[in-house]
Design a protein around this motif. Structure first.
Motif, short mmCIF file in Angstrom:
data_model
loop_
_atom_site.label_atom_id
_atom_site.label_comp_id
_atom_site.label_asym_id
_atom_site.label_seq_id
_atom_site.Cartn_x
_atom_site.Cartn_y
_atom_site.Cartn_z
N VAL A 46 -6.79 2.72 -36.72
CA VAL A 46 -6.95 4.16 -36.90
C VAL A 46 -5.97 4.85 -35.97
N ARG A 47 -5.20 5.77 -36.54
CA ARG A 47 -4.20 6.48 -35.76
C ARG A 47 -4.25 7.96 -36.11
N VAL A 88 -6.12 5.68 -41.63
CA VAL A 88 -7.03 4.54 -41.49
C VAL A 88 -6.53 3.40 -42.38
N TYR A 89 -6.25 2.27 -41.74
CA TYR A 89 -5.76 1.08 -42.43
C TYR A 89 -6.76 -0.05 -42.24
N ALA A 90 -6.80 -0.96 -43.19
CA ALA A 90 -7.76 -2.06 -43.14
C ALA A 90 -7.57 -2.91 -41.89
N ASP A 91 -6.32 -3.11 -41.48
CA ASP A 91 -6.02 -3.92 -40.30
C ASP A 91 -4.55 -3.71 -39.91
N GLN A 92 -4.13 -4.38 -38.87
CA GLN A 92 -2.76 -4.23 -38.37
C GLN A 92 -1.74 -4.66 -39.43
N GLN A 93 -2.04 -5.72 -40.15
CA GLN A 93 -1.12 -6.19 -41.20
C GLN A 93 -0.94 -5.12 -42.28
N ILE A 124 -0.88 8.82 -31.85
CA ILE A 124 -1.96 8.59 -30.90
C ILE A 124 -2.84 7.46 -31.43
N GLU A 125 -3.01 6.43 -30.62
CA GLU A 125 -3.93 5.35 -30.97
C GLU A 125 -5.34 5.84 -30.64
N VAL A 126 -6.23 5.74 -31.58
CA VAL A 126 -7.60 6.20 -31.38
C VAL A 126 -8.56 5.08 -31.73
N ASP A 127 -9.76 5.16 -31.20
CA ASP A 127 -10.83 4.21 -31.51
C ASP A 127 -11.88 4.92 -32.34
N PRO A 128 -12.21 4.36 -33.50
CA PRO A 128 -13.23 5.00 -34.34
C PRO A 128 -14.59 4.98 -33.66
N ILE A 129 -15.31 6.06 -33.81
CA ILE A 129 -16.70 6.15 -33.33
C ILE A 129 -17.62 6.09 -34.54
#
Length: 104
Positions: A7-8, A60-65, A93-98
């Motif tokens: 998530v960015r 929002v992406y499923a994963d880094q790949q 900005i790198e964010v962490d989902p809540i």
């Protein structure tokens, strides 16, 4: 192995004289990404009401790949090339989902 979503948030400022052209290109890129890429979970773009040339994008992406694959797609590369002279500032900005939920 569990896939962790990426998530960015992107904060952009656009040259006000090029704002309408930028918005068209951004909309095309978002629509293509969501339609064509399984790993793109969602892309949402908004502008700041009192400063419409300030754009915020939640990605929002499923994963880094999936995120890395997105960066290599023809539609994303077209967007980056076409908007290069329009973007006056870009902060990723790198964010962490809540809590993230959407209706199907």
């Amino acid at each position: 192995m569990r896939r962790e979503p990426v998530v960015r948030m992107a904060e952009l400022e656009i040259d006000p004289h090029m704002l309408e052209a930028y918005r068209v290109l951004l909309t095309e890129e978002i629509e293509a990404s969501v339609a064509l890429e399984d790993g793109v979970i969602s892309l949402s773009a908004v502008s700041i009401r009192d400063n419409p040339n300030r754009i915020r994008i939640l990605e929002v992406y499923a994963d880094q790949q999936a995120y890395e694959a997105h960066l290599q797609t023809p539609h994303f590369l077209k967007y980056k090339t076409a908007t290069a002279g329009m973007v006056t500032s870009l902060t990723l900005i790198e964010v962490d989902p809540i809590a993230m939920r959407a209706k199907p």
